[in-house]
Design an enzyme around this catalytic site. Structure first.
Site, PDB file in Angstrom:
ATOM      1  N   ASP A   5      23.292  21.594 -27.954  1.00 25.38           N
ATOM      2  CA  ASP A   5      24.133  22.443 -28.801  1.00 25.38           C
ATOM      3  C   ASP A   5      23.329  23.614 -29.388  1.00 25.38           C
ATOM      4  O   ASP A   5      22.111  23.517 -29.552  1.00 25.38           O
ATOM      5  CB  ASP A   5      24.658  21.641 -29.999  1.00 25.38           C
ATOM      6  N   HIS A  40      19.501  19.707 -29.336  1.00 30.09           N
ATOM      7  CA  HIS A  40      19.759  21.090 -29.743  1.00 30.09           C
ATOM      8  C   HIS A  40      18.732  22.038 -29.134  1.00 30.09           C
ATOM      9  O   HIS A  40      17.529  21.828 -29.318  1.00 30.09           O
ATOM     10  CB  HIS A  40      19.720  21.208 -31.266  1.00 30.09           C
TER      11      HIS A  40
HETATM   12 ZN   LIG Z   1      25.981  23.068 -33.729  1.00 27.72          ZN
END
Ligand SMILES: [Zn+2]
Length: 187
Positions: free
Chosen positions: A13, A153
């Site tokens: 993400d 991430h």
């Molecule tokens: Zn996010």
């Protein structure tokens, strides 16, 4: 269950960013595995080479809104507009709400737009400085099951720990007989 049918999904993400995403792609290419990138469309627009490379290398792109908008801090109309703007840039119906949360009215509106919403069941805590690489790996070992969606991430905050943990996580998953696949973008 036949071990050849075990599958997990790696998801990233908050990218794409030049400080991190290319290195993630290099690692994935080295292992020959595919992943899904829930992109902040604003980033994708700023660095158009990155979504192009992600697609060209066979990974899936998902939408993480245009501005990484927090659903609970915005009205439904604004949130849906931001998500649709993200879709316009990223050309995908796969969606993950920032922070994994949104209002019910927002979810309902996005489902009506034909979005497929994906959360996760294995949180690596890669953004948390209190989680060592060893601890991240132990979380993956403890919670991963057939069909799990693992979240990481490709962000500045997560970069160092995540890049160190990723090859270890892939190694372990492959040793355990998991196939690592991208989410199906056509759903
Ligand atoms: Zn996010």
């Amino acid at each position: 269950m036949d071990s050849s049918s075990k599958v997990v999904y790696l998801t990233f993400d908050d990218g794409p960013i030049p400080e991190c995403t290319p290195e993630v792609l290099d690692i994935l290419a080295k292992y020959g595995v595919k992943a899904t990138f829930f992109m902040v469309a604003e980033n994708a627009e700023r660095y158009p080479d990155l979504p192009m490379r992600v697609r060209a290398e066979g990974h899936t792109i998902g939408n993480h809104t245009y501005h990484h908008m927090r659903g609970h801090q915005s009205c439904t109309k604004k949130y849906v507009a931001d998500a649709l703007r993200g879709e316009g840039v990223l050309a995908t119906k796969l969606f993950r709400p920032p922070h994994g949360r949104m209002r019910f009215s927002q979810k309902k509106a996005l489902l009506a737009e034909g979005f497929s919403i994906y959360l996760w069941d294995v949180l690596t805590h890669d953004y948390n400085p209190r989680y060592s690489v060893e601890k991240m790996l132990s979380v993956v070992k403890r919670y991963t099951r057939n069909g799990s969606i693992i979240i990481m991430h490709d962000s500045i905050k997560s970069r160092d720990r995540m890049l160190e943990a990723l090859p270890l996580i892939i190694d372990w998953l492959q040793q355990e007989g998991y196939r690592i696949e991208a989410l199906d973008p056509s759903v």
